[in-house]
Each structure stands twice: as C-alpha cells, then as structure tokens.
Write a protein that holds these residues in place. Sequence first.
Motif, PDB file in Angstrom:
ATOM      1  N   VAL A  10      51.359 -55.969 141.156  1.00  0.00           N
ATOM      2  CA  VAL A  10      50.188 -56.012 141.967  1.00  0.00           C
ATOM      3  C   VAL A  10      49.162 -56.546 141.017  1.00  0.00           C
ATOM      4  N   GLU A  11      49.572 -55.963 139.596  1.00  0.00           N
ATOM      5  CA  GLU A  11      48.644 -56.558 138.527  1.00  0.00           C
ATOM      6  C   GLU A  11      48.836 -58.060 138.200  1.00  0.00           C
ATOM      7  N   SER A  12      49.977 -58.427 138.292  1.00  0.00           N
ATOM      8  CA  SER A  12      50.211 -59.839 137.982  1.00  0.00           C
ATOM      9  C   SER A  12      49.556 -60.764 138.868  1.00  0.00           C
ATOM     10  N   TYR A  13      49.809 -60.445 140.275  1.00  0.00           N
ATOM     11  CA  TYR A  13      49.184 -60.885 141.292  1.00  0.00           C
ATOM     12  C   TYR A  13      47.730 -61.149 141.160  1.00  0.00           C
ATOM     13  N   PHE A  14      46.883 -60.198 140.985  1.00  0.00           N
ATOM     14  CA  PHE A  14      45.458 -60.056 140.697  1.00  0.00           C
ATOM     15  C   PHE A  14      45.126 -60.883 139.610  1.00  0.00           C
ATOM     16  N   THR A  15      46.062 -60.823 138.733  1.00  0.00           N
ATOM     17  CA  THR A  15      45.565 -61.727 137.263  1.00  0.00           C
ATOM     18  C   THR A  15      45.493 -63.199 137.865  1.00  0.00           C
ATOM     19  N   GLU A  16      46.612 -63.487 138.601  1.00  0.00           N
ATOM     20  CA  GLU A  16      46.363 -64.922 139.017  1.00  0.00           C
ATOM     21  C   GLU A  16      45.406 -65.457 139.697  1.00  0.00           C
ATOM     22  N   VAL A  17      44.790 -64.424 140.638  1.00  0.00           N
ATOM     23  CA  VAL A  17      43.777 -64.450 141.542  1.00  0.00           C
ATOM     24  C   VAL A  17      42.313 -64.588 140.924  1.00  0.00           C
ATOM     25  N   ILE A  45      43.237 -53.691 138.845  1.00  0.00           N
ATOM     26  CA  ILE A  45      42.207 -54.305 139.024  1.00  0.00           C
ATOM     27  C   ILE A  45      41.345 -54.616 137.586  1.00  0.00           C
ATOM     28  N   GLU A  46      41.399 -53.451 136.791  1.00  0.00           N
ATOM     29  CA  GLU A  46      40.847 -53.605 135.577  1.00  0.00           C
ATOM     30  C   GLU A  46      41.436 -54.364 134.722  1.00  0.00           C
ATOM     31  N   LYS A  47      42.868 -54.235 134.718  1.00  0.00           N
ATOM     32  CA  LYS A  47      43.527 -55.134 133.602  1.00  0.00           C
ATOM     33  C   LYS A  47      43.616 -56.540 133.927  1.00  0.00           C
ATOM     34  N   SER A  48      43.594 -56.714 135.372  1.00  0.00           N
ATOM     35  CA  SER A  48      43.757 -58.301 135.732  1.00  0.00           C
ATOM     36  C   SER A  48      42.543 -58.995 135.548  1.00  0.00           C
ATOM     37  N   GLY A  49      41.445 -58.233 135.251  1.00  0.00           N
ATOM     38  CA  GLY A  49      39.994 -59.072 135.269  1.00  0.00           C
ATOM     39  C   GLY A  49      39.474 -59.401 136.535  1.00  0.00           C
ATOM     40  N   LEU A  50      39.810 -58.741 137.482  1.00  0.00           N
ATOM     41  CA  LEU A  50      39.353 -58.831 138.947  1.00  0.00           C
ATOM     42  C   LEU A  50      38.117 -58.036 139.081  1.00  0.00           C
ATOM     43  N   ARG A  51      38.085 -56.815 138.429  1.00  0.00           N
ATOM     44  CA  ARG A  51      37.096 -55.957 138.804  1.00  0.00           C
ATOM     45  C   ARG A  51      35.546 -56.565 138.560  1.00  0.00           C
TER      46      ARG A  51
END
Length: 437
Positions: A184-191, A232-238
């Motif tokens: 999930v983290e890698s997907y969120f990172t791309e988004v 969420i936090e690690k991906s930069g999405l937050r």
Amino acid sequence: MMTHFIWLAGLAAAQSSQSILTLSGSIAQVTGADATPTLSLSDFEASTFETGTTYGLSASIGAPNATASKTTSSQNTLTVIAGGSGTTVGRNMTASTTITAQPTNTQPCNNYPEFCTRRYSNITEVCAHNSPFVRKNNAGSNQAYGVTQQLNDGVRMLQGQTHYVNGTLYYCHTSCDLLNAGSVESYFTEVAGWVENHPFDVVTILIGNADYEEKDVNGNPLVTSKNYVDPIEKSGLRQYIYQPPKTAMTLEDWPTLGELIVRGKRIIMFIDYNFDTDAVPYMLWEFYNMWETPYSPTDVNFPCTIGRPEGLSQNKSNSMMYMANHNLNVEVSIAEISLLIPNTVALETTNGVNGTGSLGLMSNSCTEDWGRPPNFLLVDYYNAGPFNGSVFEVAARANNVTYNQKCCGTASFATELPRPSATHFGLIITVAVSLMF
C-alpha cells in the motif's frame, strides 16, 4: 481590517502548503454597473506563499465602461480563494463600490474549467475498480494500465482491496497468492508523486479493507484505519488529504473543487469497513458519506438500487453521494477459490455509451431514479469500450460538459504543470471582487 475575496480564474503557479494564500497590499476598485475588473499580480519574490507574510503587490484595473470610475483602498488583505461571486459592501465603502461583474474561469479543475466552482459532491468521475491490479494474463487483474496512467487519462477515483500480511498492508485481489500488486505504501507513493505534479486535480481514494472480519489475539479488529497511517505518512500522501469538518458529510457540506485546490487538500480518502475517525479523522467511513449500487454485479441490467449499506433510508440516501458499480463479472473457480472476475468479452458493451448493459444507460437510469447522476462510475478496464474514452464520454454527459479529449494510455489528459522557480511566481488572475467585513 477589510478582506477581499478574489475569484480564482487562471493560476500559473504551484499552490501554497498553507490552507489559504494571503497577500497584503492595495487594490483598486471599479465602480459602474458594467465594470469588469482585471487584476494582475506579479513578481512575488518568494518560493511559497505563507499565511501572515507580506508580499509586494501591484494592481491595475481596466474598466470597459467609460462611465465607470476608479477608487483605491489601501492596506487590505487579499485572500486568493475559489468561491462564489456574491457582492457585499465592505467597511468604509459605499454602495457604488460594489462590483457585480461575473468571473470567467479558464483554469481546468479535474480537467474542466466548469468544475472549479462545483461542489465535490456535484461532479461525476470515473473510478478505476481495483486500480492497483494490473497484471497481464492474470485472472485477478482489473485494469490494463498502472495508476499513473489512470490518472493521466482522467480517472479521479481509485479503489482497491487491501490485505494485511506479516505486519504489512498489500494490495491483493482476494488472496495475495493470486495477485499481489505490491505494498500500500508503494502505491500511495506513486499517487502522491502524481498529485504533487498536478496542482489543479482532486483525487479520491477508496480503500477496500478485505480483512475487516479478522481479529487479533484480543478479539479486536485486526485492521482498522489506524493501520493505514504509517504508509500514508511514509508515502508523502498525508499533506494532501482533506479533513472535512464532519465525519458524515451531506451533499451541501462538501466544498468546491476550487476551494480544495487553493487549500492544497486535494485527496479525499474513504475506507469501507473498520473506520476509526477518532484516531484517523481524515479517513472517512464510506457509508457515512456515500452509498453504492449492488457490488460486483453479474446482472447486465445494473439496477440503481441501494446495495450498501443495508437499511439506508430514502431521506438519508437523498442527502449523500453515491457510486454506480458497473463492473460486469463472471464467476470462476481457481485453486479451490471461487471469485468474480471481469467479463472482458462484454467490455465493449459494458463500457459503452448506449445500449442494454452499457455504462451510459446505467448513468441515465440512475439520474432518472434519483434526480441526479452518480458521483462515481466504477468500471473495469476503463480504457476498453466501443471507442477510445467511452467511459469518459459517459461521465462528461452526466456532468453536462463536452468531452473533447482522447484516451487512453498515451498522452496525459491532465497537463502536468512545471514547478516554479524559488525566486519568482507569476499570477494573472481575472477576478470578481466581493468586499466583506
């Protein structure tokens, strides 16, 4: 102090990390019934706009009406915000200083200028069902292109099913042994990377918590909203996620796309089961805020009845957004696992604009039944259909706009804007100014 709310019509710069862009300076007001003001803001020597910081401002007003006059009011705060065009006489002003000119927006929001002034709850968007599941020749696949291309092509809602394996959340279809699309983290990172580079787009993420019935050793739910905070936090999405003022938003509660864009809060996030808005207030429970038509349908009639949540009253459903599930499936058994997979043979009809079983017919039927079109059109293989971009044609018709773009899998539908330099911003904004206390 007087506040001038400026209508955002064309913005050629990145948005501030702050919630509102606030500038200090002077503004000239045009009087006269036919006055059409044009305000140019330029040469801001800063890398970001920050609330409470003073920047240099020059304002020039042109009035096409020869009878109009010009007055200047100094030391006011200019707040750049997308919103209504009402007019109110401000302190120390007279009725003659009220500007009634209507704004003309040229900056697309989610690909259409018309959407900037519409509420988030008043737009129909295409949703990629099981967005992460892109695997050629795999029965668990639902899409042909990855999430970056989905967003480039115009998809604005991303849905996917997650599983919790050895302390890590993955996007997996039914079982991670069948199709594991990565963490999930890698997907969120791309988004998050896409959202950062597209400052005029609002993206919705709907998480399907496939492990909602699983319990930990203490009998508590194994996976809740709290498990998603770390990726969420690690991906930069937050930083981009919008936190509404209420956990259950009605149609009238949602802000406009323009307001979300100006605030820089351009991701709306929902979870279907095991929500915990006390711990994670920005991850909304889906069924407090929208309902769905029957899920994973095998019925080509695609009824517009309420599938989830059960027991929703007519009065409540009329005040909520809703999603039309339009992914036609067939049931197969693989390694003793029974699952529904996309009926790819029927995609040309299913993703079509017209005819029995088409997305267009379902959209029209739902609009008739509920007096408004669906907010989200959930589809498999959004790129497939009787012609390139047929699902986006359906959405455009539901939105009463003209679909004039081509799809799919090649050029970006939404233009990726260049990042501004650290020493110069250029803003040219056509405005209608409303003076308020």
